[in-house]
Write an enzyme that holds these catalytic residues in place. Sequence first.
Site, PDB file in Angstrom:
ATOM      1  N   ASP A 127     -14.336  -7.698-144.933  1.00 28.02           N
ATOM      2  CA  ASP A 127     -13.475  -7.748-144.026  1.00 28.02           C
ATOM      3  C   ASP A 127     -13.465  -9.419-143.458  1.00 28.02           C
ATOM      4  OD1 ASP A 127     -12.330  -7.212-141.244  1.00 28.02           O
ATOM      5  OD2 ASP A 127     -14.288  -7.646-140.273  1.00 28.02           O
ATOM      6  N   THR A 175     -12.739 -11.505-140.878  1.00 23.00           N
ATOM      7  CA  THR A 175     -13.670 -12.121-139.585  1.00 23.00           C
ATOM      8  C   THR A 175     -15.114 -11.707-139.882  1.00 23.00           C
ATOM      9  OG1 THR A 175     -11.565 -11.647-138.292  1.00 23.00           O
ATOM     10  CG2 THR A 175     -13.466 -11.926-137.224  1.00 23.00           C
ATOM     11  N   ASP A 205     -18.576  -6.663-139.879  1.00 23.23           N
ATOM     12  CA  ASP A 205     -19.577  -6.943-138.829  1.00 23.23           C
ATOM     13  C   ASP A 205     -19.001  -6.096-137.598  1.00 23.23           C
ATOM     14  OD1 ASP A 205     -17.040  -8.138-138.115  1.00 23.23           O
ATOM     15  OD2 ASP A 205     -17.996 -10.027-137.347  1.00 23.23           O
TER      16      ASP A 205
END
Length: 810
Positions: A311, A313, A544
Amino acid sequence: MTTRGEQVRVTAHPQRDTGLTRAEVAERVEHGQTNELRERTSRSLGEIVRANVLTRFNAILGALFVLVMTTGSFADGLFGIVLVINSAIGIVQEYLAKRKLDRLALLNAPRTRVVREGQLSVIPTREVVLGDLIELRTGDQVPADGQLLSSVGLELDESNLTGEADPVHHAPGDEIRSGTTVVAGMGRFHASAVGPDAYVNRIAAEARRFTRTHSEIQASINKLLTYITWVIIVALPLQIWSQWRAVGGEGWRSVVIRSAAGLVGLVPEGLVLLTSIAFLLSAVQLTRKQVLVQQLPAVEGLARVDVVCLDKTGTLTVGDIAFEDVEALDGLSVEDLRDALGALADDPNPNGTLAAVAASLPAPGGWERTGTIPFTSERKWSAGCFGERGTWLLGAPEVLLPDGPGRARAAELAATGRRVVALACSDEHLTEPTLPSDLRPAGLVLLTEQVRDDAHETLRYFADQDVAIKVISGDNPQTVAAVARRVGLDPGAPVDARTLADDPESLREVARATTVFGRVTPEQKRALVHALQADGHVVAMTGDGVNDALALKDADIGVAMGNGAQATKAVAELVLLDGRFAHLPTALHEGRRVIGNVERVANLFVAKNAMSLVAIVATALMATAFPFLPRHLTLVSSVTIGIPAFFLALGPNRRHYLPGFLGRILRFAVPAGAVAGLAVIASYLIAGSHYGVPKDQFLAQCALTTGPVSPACWEPGTGATITLLVVFFAILSVLSRPFRLWKALLLGAMVTLAVLAIAVPFARDFFTFNAPARLVWESLAVGLVGAVLVELIHRVAGHHRADGGDAGHL
């Protein structure tokens, strides 16, 4: 005192908005009405002791030890002491590792916001009590069951309970359950069911079983132990019968001692111990590198990974975005847009974008919020209503902007690597998460993301290891591609996930050919993981955010960032506590070390088992005594297997993962052990024909329990032991490749111990060795023939491709 069973009938009276008092909390704790989780991150001390002591192989060895002790031959019961030491080492190592892991897990345990005596505080989830006033925010897991008192756009992911992936909006008065996850908004409720009466423990247990990490090592070891158990069942009566025929005239004690020697060799008493220690110490080692291992086999699993899904970010980028600027559309002034942005960012439960804006733009005066539509990854927009100033919406340009210059400009800016969100306005007051009919474009908000300084090096490492990278993000595909270029990836043609078909086969084709995906929904992230797995890949997923939780749960290895959402960390096998993606290569090294080293030591143990089986069968066929006493095999096992295996299991090993763990072991260890068994029998027969005492005098001079034994009686067994040492040192040498200084020193030390056991008078008498020079040379010659055959087996079995490549590590 109220029992747990009565708790479900206890109804908390309506609490004040100030929550429980300290006295009320203490009363509930005293009655056991807490949210204490029964699931533990590790075994209790009692379970550790039982697991290391009460095993089927310990039971076999323990029974043999007792039988040998009844014969009065205490030296031949030395294997029992080794057994106790092995179990003690396993208990101490696991307990020390348990303490470290438990302390770390405690520091990173789930936490919950509660209101007590009017004060909002954050406490461990296990300390929530019945009747607590709980506040939920985006990313939280619902820790208990209860009725919602207030809701500001609260949406829950209830897929754990219902299987339905779409978020569910909840209003005051709705019942909510533990085990669900907040994906948008905020709310408060009273806990009406906690602990075992709430859903959280059952859901956590089910989720843990569902995501149990597959361990090829553990599965192979368990299968191997099953094989060995059946071998022992067959060999036990055969060994006793053959030794009764061969040495029954010496009395039952001799039969017991000779039988025990063969059976002890069939038991891989240290294999499970060393496998467990390797996993545990790897987990402890990783905690020092800020990697929390929530399932021990995940260390091994990461070494099998050949695709890593990232991912963007929080993984490639720091995760903290910064407000850069705003561009006006349709003639609006930048100052008005800044005021609107500042008002939107003045939110009690902001998402990452609003938090970044709030850090740069203060809340303007005169803007009174009258309504909020929180952001969700499904809609990709949020809104705030401000009375006469209208409703302002912030979200993805392709959602809020019509086709035209505004969207084209957004794409142009996104291609530079910026994060671009659209600002739009409306005169409608929104009460439902539906776009207004009079939506008007207002501006483009530019945000920048800081690329992690270690991302480029980490991705280059994975490329060198033939691990494919897939960047799967909810952001604009062009923005994601720009970030990918900044970290050294070739993004190719990025794919907008909204164009993807639901057909699994077509999704597999796209996943196979594409590196960068943008605008991916949580369900699509999970679907892409499934597509890669269906294509035969072992997939690791990092993330996250709450939108990563489903994909992390279904990936072979889920890796969560320590600063990520609680729900994400709860389903991950590994947690990077400081959020640094650069720790993954370290975890990969650990996994490879575990797989390579456990394979090495497993070969040693299985070779010993095969040797013993061949010797048992051969002595039964030839009606001769078993070549060894238990003390002989204790010596051989210690210097060629036990001690070296301990160091080899913990040494460095950077070999690439190769499937077929059990097959490789059996292809090498079984024939190598068979060669050792045949060499032993040959050496024993040769020594028996030239050394020792005549057969007609054997009973009188060599009975183990009838008084002093002539040293000449020891010579055939001494020759067999020397041969076995040579062959097993050859096996150890093969499995230790490539050689490094520490391995050479280890092998040299073990050879020295073996020589001292045969040459030093005290040790020679203890082990009943007698070695005339000619016998030594003959036994060495037979052993060297066996060593040459071991080398040939090694080459034929292809172990030159499986040896650990730990070059450069000492």
